[in-house]
Design an enzyme around this catalytic site. Structure first.
Site, PDB file in Angstrom:
ATOM      1  N   CYS A 188      -0.364   8.844   0.107  1.00  0.00           N
ATOM      2  CA  CYS A 188      -1.579   9.092  -0.722  1.00  0.00           C
ATOM      3  C   CYS A 188      -1.880  10.660  -0.748  1.00  0.00           C
ATOM      4  O   CYS A 188      -1.775  11.416   0.010  1.00  0.00           O
ATOM      5  CB  CYS A 188      -2.437   8.775   0.532  1.00  0.00           C
ATOM      6  SG  CYS A 188      -4.354   9.355   0.384  1.00  0.00           S
ATOM      7  N   CYS A 217      -5.017  12.249   0.594  1.00  0.00           N
ATOM      8  CA  CYS A 217      -4.447  12.544   2.208  1.00  0.00           C
ATOM      9  C   CYS A 217      -3.682  13.864   2.186  1.00  0.00           C
ATOM     10  O   CYS A 217      -3.994  14.755   3.153  1.00  0.00           O
ATOM     11  CB  CYS A 217      -3.671  11.324   2.388  1.00  0.00           C
ATOM     12  SG  CYS A 217      -4.639   9.774   2.573  1.00  0.00           S
TER      13      CYS A 217
END
Length: 112
Positions: free
Chosen positions: A33, A36
């Site tokens: 991600c 993230c």
């Protein structure tokens, strides 16, 4: 000191953690991600400054699918705070200013 948990395999075990009434922050993310990765340094710095007796659960949505499903994670990263076993606030995305606000609200909940 903050306790960091890397894995909780079932929603039953997660519910047990909530039942302890220990303040909890869940960070749902995945290694692949991008947002993230962007928010990780800010998040890591914020949890260093938290008080004692707080648990941070680093939920990998690919590894702990049962807990991810239980929490209805649909966006990454998602950060959720729980105080006295109750869900308080949810943060999604990679805006560091909003993440700072999330942590201020969490600290405010702890004061009561």
């Amino acid at each position: 000191m903050v306790t960091i948990i890397e894995s909780i395999e079932t929603r039953g075990k997660f519910k047990e953690l909530l039942s302890t009434n220990t303040p909890l922050i869940v960070k749902a993310s995945a290694p692949w991600c991008g947002p993230c990765k962007i928010i990780k340094p800010v998040f890591d710095e914020k949890i260093k400054n938290l008080g004692d007796n707080i648990v941070v659960y680093m939920l990998d949505v690919d590894e702990d699918e049962d807990v991810s499903s239980f929490l209805k994670i649909t966006k990454l990263p998602t950060i959720i705070s729980f105080v006295r076993g109750e869900k308080m606030d949810v943060f999604t995305g990679s805006d560091s200013n909003l993440l700072t606000h999330f942590f201020k609200k969490f600290e405010g909940h702890l004061a009561f």
